[in-house]
Design a protein around this motif. Structure first.
Motif, PDB file in Angstrom:
ATOM      1  N   LEU A 221       2.240   1.874  -3.542  1.00  0.00           N
ATOM      2  CA  LEU A 221       1.282   2.412  -4.394  1.00  0.00           C
ATOM      3  C   LEU A 221       1.005   3.795  -4.125  1.00  0.00           C
ATOM      4  CD1 LEU A 221      -1.039  -0.550  -5.145  1.00  0.00           C
ATOM      5  CD2 LEU A 221       0.340   0.337  -6.778  1.00  0.00           C
ATOM      6  N   LEU A 222       0.723   4.372  -2.814  1.00  0.00           N
ATOM      7  CA  LEU A 222       0.472   5.506  -2.556  1.00  0.00           C
ATOM      8  C   LEU A 222       1.733   6.511  -2.900  1.00  0.00           C
ATOM      9  CD1 LEU A 222      -0.868   5.157   1.164  1.00  0.00           C
ATOM     10  CD2 LEU A 222      -1.848   6.247  -0.640  1.00  0.00           C
TER      11      LEU A 222
ATOM     12  N   GLY B  64      -2.990   4.430 -10.368  1.00  0.00           N
ATOM     13  CA  GLY B  64      -2.667   4.460  -9.131  1.00  0.00           C
ATOM     14  C   GLY B  64      -3.582   4.434  -7.771  1.00  0.00           C
ATOM     15  N   VAL B  65      -4.705   5.316  -8.124  1.00  0.00           N
ATOM     16  CA  VAL B  65      -5.789   5.237  -7.025  1.00  0.00           C
ATOM     17  C   VAL B  65      -6.519   3.713  -7.110  1.00  0.00           C
ATOM     18  CG1 VAL B  65      -7.974   6.103  -6.578  1.00  0.00           C
ATOM     19  CG2 VAL B  65      -5.969   7.572  -6.918  1.00  0.00           C
TER      20      VAL B  65
ATOM     21  N   TRP C 142      -5.903  -4.575   2.909  1.00  0.00           N
ATOM     22  CA  TRP C 142      -4.986  -4.204   4.113  1.00  0.00           C
ATOM     23  C   TRP C 142      -5.826  -4.067   5.481  1.00  0.00           C
ATOM     24  CZ3 TRP C 142      -4.977   0.347   6.695  1.00  0.00           C
ATOM     25  CH2 TRP C 142      -4.196   0.600   8.059  1.00  0.00           C
TER      26      TRP C 142
ATOM     27  N   ALA D 216      -2.304  11.834   0.845  1.00  0.00           N
ATOM     28  CA  ALA D 216      -1.746  10.794   0.538  1.00  0.00           C
ATOM     29  C   ALA D 216      -0.575  10.484   1.608  1.00  0.00           C
ATOM     30  CB  ALA D 216      -1.013  10.447  -0.980  1.00  0.00           C
TER      31      ALA D 216
ATOM     32  N   VAL E  33       0.866  -1.296  -0.065  1.00  0.00           N
ATOM     33  CA  VAL E  33      -0.149   0.092  -0.049  1.00  0.00           C
ATOM     34  C   VAL E  33       0.799   1.338   0.009  1.00  0.00           C
ATOM     35  CG1 VAL E  33      -1.755   1.246   1.375  1.00  0.00           C
ATOM     36  CG2 VAL E  33      -2.036  -1.090   1.085  1.00  0.00           C
ATOM     37  N   THR E  34       1.897   1.167   0.938  1.00  0.00           N
ATOM     38  CA  THR E  34       2.811   2.350   0.626  1.00  0.00           C
ATOM     39  C   THR E  34       3.523   2.459  -0.454  1.00  0.00           C
ATOM     40  OG1 THR E  34       3.365   1.917   3.055  1.00  0.00           O
ATOM     41  CG2 THR E  34       5.075   3.213   1.829  1.00  0.00           C
TER      42      THR E  34
ATOM     43  N   VAL F 242       0.930   7.356  -6.399  1.00  0.00           N
ATOM     44  CA  VAL F 242      -0.387   8.214  -6.541  1.00  0.00           C
ATOM     45  C   VAL F 242       0.321   9.611  -6.025  1.00  0.00           C
ATOM     46  CG1 VAL F 242      -2.175   9.250  -5.021  1.00  0.00           C
ATOM     47  CG2 VAL F 242      -2.284   6.731  -5.772  1.00  0.00           C
TER      48      VAL F 242
ATOM     49  N   PHE G  50      -5.398  -1.181  -0.175  1.00  0.00           N
ATOM     50  CA  PHE G  50      -5.895  -0.674   0.958  1.00  0.00           C
ATOM     51  C   PHE G  50      -6.938  -1.523   1.537  1.00  0.00           C
ATOM     52  CE2 PHE G  50      -7.916   2.262   3.937  1.00  0.00           C
ATOM     53  CZ  PHE G  50      -6.877   2.852   4.600  1.00  0.00           C
TER      54      PHE G  50
ATOM     55  N   THR H 266      -4.203   1.484  -5.385  1.00  0.00           N
ATOM     56  CA  THR H 266      -4.048   1.744  -3.786  1.00  0.00           C
ATOM     57  C   THR H 266      -5.281   1.254  -3.281  1.00  0.00           C
ATOM     58  OG1 THR H 266      -2.550   3.322  -4.449  1.00  0.00           O
ATOM     59  CG2 THR H 266      -3.745   3.492  -2.266  1.00  0.00           C
TER      60      THR H 266
ATOM     61  N   VAL I 262      -0.171   7.227   4.474  1.00  0.00           N
ATOM     62  CA  VAL I 262       1.026   6.468   4.384  1.00  0.00           C
ATOM     63  C   VAL I 262       1.483   6.285   6.095  1.00  0.00           C
ATOM     64  CG1 VAL I 262       3.525   6.453   4.120  1.00  0.00           C
ATOM     65  CG2 VAL I 262       2.076   6.872   2.310  1.00  0.00           C
TER      66      VAL I 262
END
Length: 243
Positions: free
Chosen positions: A27-28, A81-82, A92, A203, A24-25, A31, A89, A85, A207
């Motif tokens: 992919l953020l 990206g969104v 997770w 964003a 997730v980090t 973004v 997310f 993510t 994170v």
């Protein structure tokens, strides 16, 4: 009655959220890169349209097309990206909610399924996921029943800014899509720049929230077993405690 014949509900088991948090980090970060590129593309468009509106400088059609292409390309990168993510997310988020069922199930107001379904209910998705996140934070801290809730300010800041950036992005995109004059494009590009800054800040806070909550669960899991050991059975014929 033969108790052994009754179906036993399996106890929840901790599952590490570290790998998902790292994904997730990453992919953020994509973004955030898209936000930076989108800000630059919008700034270029604002500069070009400013020259067109004022009649100063030698601005050709190629410059306008180049600026519009830059905005479209950065918007596409942002969209990809969104989507990526958001997918990871939510996975997770469900994982950390599952772990909260191990740490302190009595502090959870909604079942783990809401950690997924709550994001897809219009309007309610502005409230339900935040409430789940708050409950998971509580279960993940060393003392789930303490009066103070750790990282709640970070949660509130991220959630507020995330909602604000989404609303502002819709406004800025509508202004840009409906612009017809050079001055209107110039002004809309300014709104796009502001939206990129808001989204970038949201964003960054996302994170921090993911890393803080993941670290809290990892630290709690390392302390020891989530469930206290069962009391020893008295020896046959011996006294029964508490009787």
């Amino acid at each position: 009655m033969a108790y052994s014949s009754l179906p036993m509900k399996p106890l929840p088991v901790l599952r590490s959220p570290m790998g998902l948090a790292n994904a997730v980090t990453a992919l953020l970060a994509v973004v955030m890169l898209a936000d930076v590129l989108h800000f630059g593309a919008a700034a270029y468009m604002r500069s070009v349209m400013g020259d067109v509106a004022s009649g100063t400088g030698d601005v050709g059609r190629e410059s306008v097309q180049r600026a519009d292409t830059a905005i479209a390309a950065s918007s596409l990168l942002y969209l990809l990206g969104v989507v990526g993510t958001a997918t990871l997310f939510i996975i997770w988020f469900h994982r950390v909610r599952h772990n909260a069922e191990v740490f302190a199930p009595d502090t959870q107001r909604r079942t783990p399924g809401w950690a997924i379904g709550g994001w897809f209910i219009p309007f309610a998705n502005l409230v339900i996921p935040r409430g789940i996140a708050q409950d998971v934070l509580r279960a993940s801290q060393p003392d789930p029943y303490a009066a103070e809730l750790r990282h709640h300010r970070l949660l509130n800041a991220w959630w507020s800014l995330w909602i604000l950036s989404n609303l502002f992005d819709r406004f800025a995109s509508r202004e840009y899509d409906t612009a017809e004059t050079p001055q209107a494009f110039h002004d809309a590009a300014g709104w796009l720049m502001a939206g990129s800054v808001l989204d970038l800040a949201a964003a960054v806070l996302a994170v921090l929230f993911v890393r803080k909550l993941t670290a809290a669960q990892n630290a709690k899991a390392m302390v020891g077993p989530a469930f206290p050991p069962a009391p020893p059975h008295p020896a046959a014929g011996g006294p029964v405690p508490g009787v």
